[in-house]
Design a protein around this motif. Structure first.
Motif, PDB file in Angstrom:
ATOM      1  N   ARG A 436      31.275   5.847 -51.952  1.00  0.00           N
ATOM      2  CA  ARG A 436      31.161   8.164 -51.516  1.00  0.00           C
ATOM      3  C   ARG A 436      31.051   8.342 -52.906  1.00  0.00           C
ATOM      4  NH1 ARG A 436      37.338   8.097 -50.345  1.00  0.00           N
ATOM      5  NH2 ARG A 436      36.810  10.779 -50.663  1.00  0.00           N
ATOM      6  N   TRP A 437      30.745   9.932 -52.402  1.00  0.00           N
ATOM      7  CA  TRP A 437      30.183  10.813 -53.064  1.00  0.00           C
ATOM      8  C   TRP A 437      30.666  12.337 -51.652  1.00  0.00           C
ATOM      9  CZ3 TRP A 437      26.817  15.114 -53.336  1.00  0.00           C
ATOM     10  CH2 TRP A 437      26.416  15.497 -54.045  1.00  0.00           C
ATOM     11  N   PRO A 460      24.601   4.550 -57.859  1.00  0.00           N
ATOM     12  CA  PRO A 460      23.817   3.650 -56.965  1.00  0.00           C
ATOM     13  C   PRO A 460      24.759   3.691 -55.512  1.00  0.00           C
ATOM     14  CG  PRO A 460      24.367   3.557 -58.968  1.00  0.00           C
ATOM     15  CD  PRO A 460      24.395   4.059 -59.418  1.00  0.00           C
ATOM     16  N   LEU A 461      23.923   3.328 -54.505  1.00  0.00           N
ATOM     17  CA  LEU A 461      24.293   2.663 -53.278  1.00  0.00           C
ATOM     18  C   LEU A 461      24.507   1.362 -53.768  1.00  0.00           C
ATOM     19  CD1 LEU A 461      22.366   4.929 -50.850  1.00  0.00           C
ATOM     20  CD2 LEU A 461      24.374   5.359 -51.047  1.00  0.00           C
ATOM     21  N   ASP A 485      19.728   7.466 -50.252  1.00  0.00           N
ATOM     22  CA  ASP A 485      18.978   6.845 -51.446  1.00  0.00           C
ATOM     23  C   ASP A 485      17.334   7.952 -52.387  1.00  0.00           C
ATOM     24  OD1 ASP A 485      19.639   5.007 -53.287  1.00  0.00           O
ATOM     25  OD2 ASP A 485      17.652   4.383 -53.593  1.00  0.00           O
ATOM     26  N   LEU A 486      16.963   7.982 -51.086  1.00  0.00           N
ATOM     27  CA  LEU A 486      15.774   9.623 -51.762  1.00  0.00           C
ATOM     28  C   LEU A 486      16.491  10.729 -52.181  1.00  0.00           C
ATOM     29  CD1 LEU A 486      13.116  10.109 -51.650  1.00  0.00           C
ATOM     30  CD2 LEU A 486      13.398  11.420 -49.631  1.00  0.00           C
ATOM     31  N   MET A 487      17.650  11.336 -51.439  1.00  0.00           N
ATOM     32  CA  MET A 487      17.853  12.247 -52.460  1.00  0.00           C
ATOM     33  C   MET A 487      19.037  12.000 -53.660  1.00  0.00           C
ATOM     34  SD  MET A 487      21.524  14.735 -50.709  1.00  0.00           S
ATOM     35  CE  MET A 487      22.247  13.986 -51.383  1.00  0.00           C
ATOM     36  N   ARG A 488      18.800  10.265 -53.419  1.00  0.00           N
ATOM     37  CA  ARG A 488      20.157  11.080 -54.640  1.00  0.00           C
ATOM     38  C   ARG A 488      19.527  10.750 -55.888  1.00  0.00           C
ATOM     39  NH1 ARG A 488      21.335   6.089 -57.848  1.00  0.00           N
ATOM     40  NH2 ARG A 488      19.568   4.705 -56.749  1.00  0.00           N
TER      41      ARG A 488
END
Length: 544
Positions: A436-437, A460-461, A485-488
């Motif tokens: 979660r985030w 990390p996912l 993941d790109l946004m992260r």
């Protein structure tokens, strides 16, 4: 049939070998970028804020990724060898290898983006020194000149609130275009609270990376701070402070965004507002993930985002719209005030109407009840219709401005990721929460007395699987996974850039306590808040 099977198997192997070749090239590029970064950093001895140990340390972190990527390449080779045992197995393994390769390539690209961000930061620091010297010289000349000096000058270079305004009345596009330069000024508003300020810092860092890329129309960044006193970001983020008509909002209030329209109306009377031909209005929780390179809109036109919850023709909303718009409700765009890209001349026509409609709606109890928190977005849409602005409102993935993870499946043509939606990933078979985030939970929640420093990265996912679902039970596709993941990765790259300087403290401060003192609302704001709370208690006592 056997010959066809053999040809299919050979074609699949050739495709895989191409993928491996591309991946090896990406690894080589990563190594080269890391070495260039080290060499360039080592030669930049004039940077007062970017010491060689810090640069070498960050470059070392990039180079440390290379062995891991090489091991992944070897793993991929092994998978290809195993896949060659049968045509069916080869097809299945080929898909898995391709998916794995896509994720690895994303990781490589993120590392390269991190190097780009570091190089852009070094270049910015170099030019920043010259800018600061010029600023000091200018301030020395203007200390006794007519005008009003913002109190933030006590803590650093600060910003000036211009007394001189630009006369745009009766002026046509021809005269205006002669003065404004081609390009886009990115504009964000804030009341300077802790929650918005950590978002602003991350947003500004991501902007600098994309603005530095070839062909980008992004030329300048401006934060319009509607607040009764300066805050801790005055020396880090380009800022113009406009005193708020509601100083209690510096502490807390029910609807602080109501000050946006009036603040931007005041800002449009300064020279800096007319420096570039276009403005891009964004929110603090926007992350730039690509440069703006598409053709900019002409006068009378704009580019915006179609929000699914802004529906002017909705049965309960339509009567409210007709109070403020005499035309067809269908002419009111289903958008809001951000993100919006248009010419500053058009923006100057919309903003006064926006401020006026916002004030009218706030005095309309039924409208407030029906429209709720997004009433200011509806007000902007109404003002745009009144000003006859026609927006391009393409849906994702064709929207040129924004996507919203985890709702969207691909970046498409967008340049911004909006992290307004919190993400909770669960296993659909067990309903167990896996990841979660949420920005509302970041740094122990929205409220606090001290700024967020150092900033924290998004974790990390988990490894993608078909059993992943979001909090509403919707399947979490590979497209959604890759976009989130790109946004992260871009978020974390900005955080790393901020944390490598002064332990993540805002520019100009050597301790968190000093930054907290600058972030504290003024005595005027506390007094205004106490007065409102007292009035609310009296109303409650009398049953009003």
């Amino acid at each position: 049939m056997q010959g066809g099977a053999r040809r299919g198997r050979g074609g699949g192997g050739g495709g895989i070998r191409k993928l491996l070749g591309i991946l090896l090239l990406a690894v080589a590029l990563g190594i080269t970028a890391g070495l260039l970064f080290v060499l360039r950093s080592a030669s930049s001895s004039s940077f007062s804020e970017y010491s060689h140990p810090e640069v070498l340390k960050q470059a070392g972190q990039v180079l440390k990724e290379v062995p891991q990527l090489q091991r992944q390449v070897e793993d991929l080779r092994s998978e290809v060898q195993r896949a060659s045992s049968s045509s069916k197995a080869a097809a299945q393994e080929s898909r898995k290898v391709e998916e794995h390769w896509q994720l690895v390539l994303t990781t490589v690209q993120s590392r390269l983006d991190r190097v780009d961000a570091s190089l852009a930061k070094l270049e910015w620091n170099s030019s920043r020194q010259d800018d600061l010297m010029a600023e000091v010289s200018r301030l020395a000349k203007e200390l006794h000149a007519p005008g009003r000096r913002d109190s933030s000058l006590r803590g650093g270079p600060g910003k000036w609130v211009e007394e001189k305004t630009v006369n745009t009345e009766g002026e046509g596009p021809e005269e205006w275009v002669k003065r404004a330069k081609p390009g886009v000024l990115v504009l964000v508003t804030s009341n300077g609270n802790r929650y918005m300020n950590w978002q602003t810092r991350v947003c500004y860092q991501s902007y600098m990376v994309q603005a530095s890329k070839p062909g980008s129309h992004l030329k300048a960044f401006m934060r319009v701070l509607h607040r009764s006193s300066p805050d801790e970001l005055m020396s880090e983020v380009p800022t113009t402070r406009i005193p708020s008509p509601h100083p209690d909002c510096d502490v807390w209030c029910d609807y602080p965004v109501a000050d946006r329209g009036p603040a931007l109306h005041a800002w449009l009377k300064t020279k800096q507002a007319w420096e570039y031909q276009h403005v891009l209005i964004i929110e603090t929780d926007h992350i730039f993930v690509a440069p703006l390179t598409f053709q900019l809109p002409e006068l009378g036109h704009g580019v915006a985002f179609p929000f699914g919850y802004i529906i002017p023709s909705w049965p309960t909303v339509q009567p409210i719209m007709k109070r403020y718009w005499d035309g067809d409700v269908k002419d009111i765009p289903n958008t809001g005030n951000a993100p919006v890209l248009l010419q500053v001349h058009d923006f100057n026509r919309v903003v006064p109407l926006w401020a006026q409609v916002t004030e009218q709606i706030d005095k309309d109890e039924e409208a407030v009840k029906v429209l709720g928190w997004v009433r200011e977005m509806y007000a902007f849409s109404i003002a745009s219709a009144q000003a006859s602005i026609k927006y391009s409102l393409d849906a994702v993935p064709n929207n040129q401005l924004m996507v919203q993870p985890p709702a969207d499946d691909a970046l498409g043509q967008a340049i911004i990721c909006h992290y307004t939606w919190g993400t909770i990933l669960k296993d659909k078979n067990t309903d167990k929460e896996i990841w979660r985030w949420d920005k509302r939970e970041y740094a122990n929640g929205q409220y606090g007395e001290k700024p967020v420093a150092p900033l924290m990265e998004i974790p990390p996912l988990p490894e993608w699987s078909e059993t992943l679902v979001t909090q509403d039970g919707a399947p979490f596709s590979q497209g959604k996974y890759r976009l989130l993941d790109l946004m992260r990765l871009h978020f974390n790259s900005a955080v790393q850039s901020l944390n490598c300087l002064q332990r993540g403290l805002p520019r100009g401060f050597d301790s968190l306590d000093a930054a907290a003192a600058a972030a504290k609302p003024s005595a005027l704001a506390y007094k205004a808040r106490q007065k409102i709370e007292k009035e609310q208690r009296l109303k409650k006592m009398h049953g009003q």
